[in-house]
Design a protein around this motif. Structure first.
Motif, PDB file in Angstrom:
ATOM      1  N   PHE A  77      42.808  15.768  49.639  1.00  0.00           N
ATOM      2  CA  PHE A  77      41.754  14.740  50.123  1.00  0.00           C
ATOM      3  C   PHE A  77      40.933  14.501  48.956  1.00  0.00           C
ATOM      4  O   PHE A  77      40.620  13.307  48.820  1.00  0.00           O
ATOM      5  CB  PHE A  77      40.810  15.379  51.323  1.00  0.00           C
ATOM      6  CG  PHE A  77      39.704  14.519  51.441  1.00  0.00           C
ATOM      7  CD1 PHE A  77      39.839  13.262  52.167  1.00  0.00           C
ATOM      8  CD2 PHE A  77      38.310  15.219  51.454  1.00  0.00           C
ATOM      9  CE1 PHE A  77      38.468  12.527  52.505  1.00  0.00           C
ATOM     10  CE2 PHE A  77      37.309  14.531  51.612  1.00  0.00           C
ATOM     11  CZ  PHE A  77      37.267  13.101  52.166  1.00  0.00           C
ATOM     12  N   LYS A  81      40.664  11.089  47.053  1.00  0.00           N
ATOM     13  CA  LYS A  81      39.495  10.298  46.894  1.00  0.00           C
ATOM     14  C   LYS A  81      38.962   9.911  45.596  1.00  0.00           C
ATOM     15  O   LYS A  81      38.613   8.739  45.260  1.00  0.00           O
ATOM     16  CB  LYS A  81      38.387  10.953  47.647  1.00  0.00           C
ATOM     17  CG  LYS A  81      37.015  10.610  47.876  1.00  0.00           C
ATOM     18  CD  LYS A  81      36.180  11.132  49.107  1.00  0.00           C
ATOM     19  CE  LYS A  81      35.969  12.739  48.577  1.00  0.00           C
ATOM     20  NZ  LYS A  81      34.962  13.086  48.124  1.00  0.00           N
ATOM     21  N   LEU A  84      41.284   7.069  44.108  1.00  0.00           N
ATOM     22  CA  LEU A  84      40.876   5.753  44.686  1.00  0.00           C
ATOM     23  C   LEU A  84      39.774   5.278  44.249  1.00  0.00           C
ATOM     24  O   LEU A  84      39.436   4.130  44.198  1.00  0.00           O
ATOM     25  CB  LEU A  84      41.006   5.878  46.113  1.00  0.00           C
ATOM     26  CG  LEU A  84      42.504   6.048  46.673  1.00  0.00           C
ATOM     27  CD1 LEU A  84      42.516   5.998  48.254  1.00  0.00           C
ATOM     28  CD2 LEU A  84      43.319   4.873  46.421  1.00  0.00           C
ATOM     29  N   SER A  85      38.736   6.261  43.669  1.00  0.00           N
ATOM     30  CA  SER A  85      37.487   5.749  43.283  1.00  0.00           C
ATOM     31  C   SER A  85      37.503   5.145  42.158  1.00  0.00           C
ATOM     32  O   SER A  85      36.794   4.430  41.634  1.00  0.00           O
ATOM     33  CB  SER A  85      36.582   6.840  43.436  1.00  0.00           C
ATOM     34  OG  SER A  85      36.617   7.590  44.851  1.00  0.00           O
ATOM     35  N   ILE A  86      38.137   6.040  41.275  1.00  0.00           N
ATOM     36  CA  ILE A  86      38.261   5.315  39.657  1.00  0.00           C
ATOM     37  C   ILE A  86      39.215   4.175  39.606  1.00  0.00           C
ATOM     38  O   ILE A  86      38.850   3.317  38.718  1.00  0.00           O
ATOM     39  CB  ILE A  86      38.514   6.669  38.621  1.00  0.00           C
ATOM     40  CG1 ILE A  86      40.000   7.322  39.160  1.00  0.00           C
ATOM     41  CG2 ILE A  86      37.597   7.597  38.608  1.00  0.00           C
ATOM     42  CD1 ILE A  86      40.400   8.214  38.180  1.00  0.00           C
ATOM     43  N   VAL A  87      40.314   4.220  40.228  1.00  0.00           N
ATOM     44  CA  VAL A  87      40.871   2.525  40.248  1.00  0.00           C
ATOM     45  C   VAL A  87      40.233   1.785  40.947  1.00  0.00           C
ATOM     46  O   VAL A  87      39.479   2.040  41.974  1.00  0.00           O
ATOM     47  CB  VAL A  87      42.543   2.922  40.493  1.00  0.00           C
ATOM     48  CG1 VAL A  87      43.243   3.909  39.845  1.00  0.00           C
ATOM     49  CG2 VAL A  87      42.558   3.208  42.316  1.00  0.00           C
ATOM     50  N   ARG A  94      40.034  -1.892  52.717  1.00  0.00           N
ATOM     51  CA  ARG A  94      39.290  -0.633  53.234  1.00  0.00           C
ATOM     52  C   ARG A  94      40.036  -0.107  54.273  1.00  0.00           C
ATOM     53  O   ARG A  94      40.248   1.354  54.304  1.00  0.00           O
ATOM     54  CB  ARG A  94      37.940  -0.986  53.665  1.00  0.00           C
ATOM     55  CG  ARG A  94      37.106  -1.225  52.280  1.00  0.00           C
ATOM     56  CD  ARG A  94      35.610  -1.518  52.718  1.00  0.00           C
ATOM     57  NE  ARG A  94      35.261  -1.376  54.219  1.00  0.00           N
ATOM     58  CZ  ARG A  94      34.671  -0.294  54.540  1.00  0.00           C
ATOM     59  NH1 ARG A  94      34.462   0.717  53.812  1.00  0.00           N
ATOM     60  NH2 ARG A  94      34.575  -0.406  55.955  1.00  0.00           N
ATOM     61  N   VAL A  97      42.858   1.828  53.312  1.00  0.00           N
ATOM     62  CA  VAL A  97      42.721   2.880  52.342  1.00  0.00           C
ATOM     63  C   VAL A  97      42.533   4.018  53.377  1.00  0.00           C
ATOM     64  O   VAL A  97      43.032   5.361  53.212  1.00  0.00           O
ATOM     65  CB  VAL A  97      41.620   2.935  51.612  1.00  0.00           C
ATOM     66  CG1 VAL A  97      41.000   4.232  50.934  1.00  0.00           C
ATOM     67  CG2 VAL A  97      41.889   1.832  50.132  1.00  0.00           C
ATOM     68  N   PHE A  98      41.924   3.835  54.471  1.00  0.00           N
ATOM     69  CA  PHE A  98      41.597   4.582  55.556  1.00  0.00           C
ATOM     70  C   PHE A  98      42.958   5.183  56.249  1.00  0.00           C
ATOM     71  O   PHE A  98      43.004   6.434  56.479  1.00  0.00           O
ATOM     72  CB  PHE A  98      40.826   3.972  56.718  1.00  0.00           C
ATOM     73  CG  PHE A  98      40.539   4.911  57.789  1.00  0.00           C
ATOM     74  CD1 PHE A  98      39.509   5.782  57.848  1.00  0.00           C
ATOM     75  CD2 PHE A  98      41.278   4.831  59.027  1.00  0.00           C
ATOM     76  CE1 PHE A  98      38.996   6.355  58.727  1.00  0.00           C
ATOM     77  CE2 PHE A  98      41.037   5.771  60.015  1.00  0.00           C
ATOM     78  CZ  PHE A  98      39.840   6.383  60.063  1.00  0.00           C
ATOM     79  N   TYR A 101      44.397   7.945  53.975  1.00  0.00           N
ATOM     80  CA  TYR A 101      43.631   9.333  54.349  1.00  0.00           C
ATOM     81  C   TYR A 101      44.268  10.167  55.375  1.00  0.00           C
ATOM     82  O   TYR A 101      44.603  11.036  55.416  1.00  0.00           O
ATOM     83  CB  TYR A 101      42.157   9.116  54.394  1.00  0.00           C
ATOM     84  CG  TYR A 101      41.291   8.985  53.231  1.00  0.00           C
ATOM     85  CD1 TYR A 101      41.376  10.044  52.164  1.00  0.00           C
ATOM     86  CD2 TYR A 101      40.603   7.562  52.876  1.00  0.00           C
ATOM     87  CE1 TYR A 101      40.642   9.681  51.048  1.00  0.00           C
ATOM     88  CE2 TYR A 101      39.784   7.482  51.675  1.00  0.00           C
ATOM     89  CZ  TYR A 101      39.740   8.614  50.902  1.00  0.00           C
ATOM     90  OH  TYR A 101      39.050   8.216  49.770  1.00  0.00           O
ATOM     91  N   CYS A 279      38.211  12.263  35.144  1.00  0.00           N
ATOM     92  CA  CYS A 279      38.079  11.665  36.482  1.00  0.00           C
ATOM     93  C   CYS A 279      36.974  11.731  37.373  1.00  0.00           C
ATOM     94  O   CYS A 279      36.831  11.038  38.420  1.00  0.00           O
ATOM     95  CB  CYS A 279      39.382  12.111  37.109  1.00  0.00           C
ATOM     96  SG  CYS A 279      40.810  11.523  36.318  1.00  0.00           S
ATOM     97  N   GLY A 280      36.146  12.726  37.178  1.00  0.00           N
ATOM     98  CA  GLY A 280      34.732  12.696  37.997  1.00  0.00           C
ATOM     99  C   GLY A 280      34.230  13.993  37.511  1.00  0.00           C
ATOM    100  O   GLY A 280      34.635  14.456  36.317  1.00  0.00           O
ATOM    101  N   ASN A 281      33.086  14.449  37.978  1.00  0.00           N
ATOM    102  CA  ASN A 281      32.593  15.702  37.673  1.00  0.00           C
ATOM    103  C   ASN A 281      32.151  16.809  38.833  1.00  0.00           C
ATOM    104  O   ASN A 281      31.071  17.412  38.459  1.00  0.00           O
ATOM    105  CB  ASN A 281      30.899  15.184  36.811  1.00  0.00           C
ATOM    106  CG  ASN A 281      30.090  14.654  37.729  1.00  0.00           C
ATOM    107  OD1 ASN A 281      30.363  14.515  39.010  1.00  0.00           O
ATOM    108  ND2 ASN A 281      29.124  14.229  37.259  1.00  0.00           N
TER     109      ASN A 281
END
Lengths: 312, 217
Positions: A77, A81, A84-87, A94, A97-98, A101, A279-281
């Motif tokens: 998950f 997430k 999908l957030s960075i692309v 939407r 995308v749901f 998940y 890709c995130g922090n």
């Protein structure tokens, strides 16, 4: 005994990993105290994050099969997430995308039921066919091809691949002294150790760039040094943690080392394309969850099918 | 007594609902969290794309401080239904503001009271959520609120991605990791034009640190 349900060799393996981690923490502590003028924040964060990752992983592994399946479902998950957030996704998609998940609980449900046939085709076949259909119902055709491709690829990387780790837990039979945990530990340890070895060999001997356009710091020396280290390690520990013989263990080492390298550079290419460094922090000192999981995306299915073909 | 009940309700709401949803299901890439004002009087001027914007700001505050953060919200929207009005006023602790456009003398009375009480106001200078992931034209209200206050610092905050997770007019919440970047305190300004120019400049700067933002999206 609280750990009596865990096969003996897997307990030893976990203790070994914790000893390695303690040693690494002590070394890190000594280094940063010897050079108080230098900034070792990232190294320190990295070590602390390793404690968290390994602590949580071992906690869920010890709690048993169901807990481990939940753990990897949650990892999927977080990874999906993050991806999908960075692309870019289309605002119109939407709902689709749901549904992507929703594939996570289903996929891990097949795992918990040990329904291999469904587990192996659900995302490559059914979800593959479902995503474009659901998009057609929305009716937005501009950017359709790219949007469908991105969504399915995202689920393949973060759900399909990662769920193979959980399936290792529930393979029947195998090595009675190590159990399913043994296979999971073997795969995770070698994949992460491969990252470290390739890095260290590259630092020590690195001369010839292997793939300069994607990762300018990766060298042939690092790759081959890692390959040798992991192949040997994999062969020697295979009889303890897996049903594999030593010779098959060497082959597994080649698969994990090569696969790990490819996973790493594939995610690097994704980041290059998006012009981002991490890709995130989510994980301090490491970046996002995909930055930590990149190699596993390749090694998990490759190692799984190697073992599955030989023993199950 | 009533204040204590309100404060407890707010802490419960943030601890049980806001933090788990925002930090686990949604997920945040937080940049420069240390710049977040923990003490008032201060104004957080954030861009606005979703109802989640307010929840994200609450999730960044320690529970001991959440009662200090007061969103300034449109009276016509949040007070129209008795349940939402009760919830907004007593749990979230909004300061209702009329959006009718005319500048009355005591329009900002409650805002000033809150600032005098060392609260932190959360203001969305766009005045509306607008289209997903686009910053609408900034309004001048912020200037009229703080032109005579020398004690109040203004901190610009940029969020990105929330318009994907829960855009205006949609009920389906879809998880996406979102960015939140806290900026530096705004320097002094002389008129509303200068303030809005400063804000826009800061927003476009902060947007560049957003992981989920691509210029060619």
């Amino acid at each position: 005994m609280p750990f009596s349900h865990i096969p003996e060799h897997s307990i030893y393996a976990m203790i070994t990993v914790i000893i390695v981690l303690i040693t690494a923490s002590i070394i890190q502590f000594i280094i940063s105290h010897k050079h108080p003028d230098k900034d070792y924040t990232e190294l320190r964060q990295r070590t602390i994050s390793w404690w968290w990752i390994i602590g949580l992983l071992f906690l869920f592994l010890v709690m048993g099969r169901t807990a481990t399946i939940f753990f990897f479902a949650f990892i999927s998950f977080l990874a999906l997430k993050e991806f999908l957030s960075i692309v870019s996704t289309r605002q119109a998609d939407r709902t689709v995308v749901f549904w992507a998940y929703i594939s996570i609980p289903l996929q891990y449900f097949w795992v918990s039921e040990a329904w291999y046939g469904m587990f192996i085709i659900f995302i490559p076949v059914y979800l593959f066919l479902f995503i474009p259909m659901r998009m057609v119902l929305i009716g937005e055709t501009e950017g359709f091809i790219k949007a469908a491709g991105v969504l399915h690829w995202a689920v393949m990387l973060t759900v399909f691949s990662v769920s193979h780790i959980a399936y290792l837990m529930i393979l029947p039979g195998g090595n009675p002294l190590a159990g399913g945990i043994g296979l999971v530990l073997y795969l995770l340890f070698l994949t992460q150790f491969n990252d470290v070895s390739q890095y260290i060999w590259g630092k020590l001997l690195g001369q010839h760039k292997i793939i300069p356009k994607v990762s300018p710091n990766k060298t042939w020396e690092g790759f081959l040094g890692g390959l040798l280290t992991i192949t040997l390690t994999a062969g020697f520990i295979a009889p303890y943690l897996t049903p594999l013989t030593q010779l098959q263990g060497f082959a597994a080492g080649v698969i994990i080392s090569t696969g790990g390298f490819i996973g790493d550079v594939v995610i690097s290419s994704v980041k290059r394309d998006l012009r981002i460094k991490d890709c995130g922090n989510l994980i301090p000192g490491h970046g996002g969850i995909l930055d930590r999981m990149d190699s596993l995306i390749y090694t998990a299915p490759l190692f799984f099918h190697f073992v599955y073909y030989l023993y199950f | 007594m009533k204040q204590i009940v309100k404060r407890i309700l707010k802490i419960l709401f943030v601890a049980v609902i806001v933090k788990p949803i925002i930090l686990i299901i949604l997920g945040l890439n937080i940049k420069d969290r240390q710049k977040l004002p923990l003490k008032g009087p201060a104004i957080i001027a954030a861009n606005h794309n979703s109802h989640l914007d307010t929840m994200v700001m609450f999730s960044l505050y320690p529970l001991s401080k959440v009662h200090k953060l007061r969103p300034v919200a449109a009276a016509d929207y949040f007070l129209c239904n008795p349940f939402i009005a009760w919830f907004s006023l007593n749990v979230i602790g909004i300061i209702p503001l009329s959006r009718s456009g005319s500048i009355k003398k005591d329009l900002f009375k409650e805002c000033h009271e809150a600032l005098d009480n060392e609260d932190i106001l959360l203001i969305f200078p766009e005045g509306t959520r607008g289209e997903p992931e686009k910053t609408s034209k900034l309004k001048k209200g912020l200037y009229y609120l703080c032109k005579d206050r020398t004690d109040t610092k203004i901190i610009p905050v940029m969020t990105h991605g929330l318009g994907r997770a829960l855009p205006r007019g949609e009920a389906l919440f879809v998880p996406f990791t979102c960015d939140i970047v806290i900026g530096d305190e705004l320097p002094a300004f002389n008129n509303s034009k200068e303030l809005l120019a400063l804000l826009s400049k800061n927003y476009s700067q902060l947007l560049k640190s957003c992981l989920t933002y691509q210029e060619n999206r």
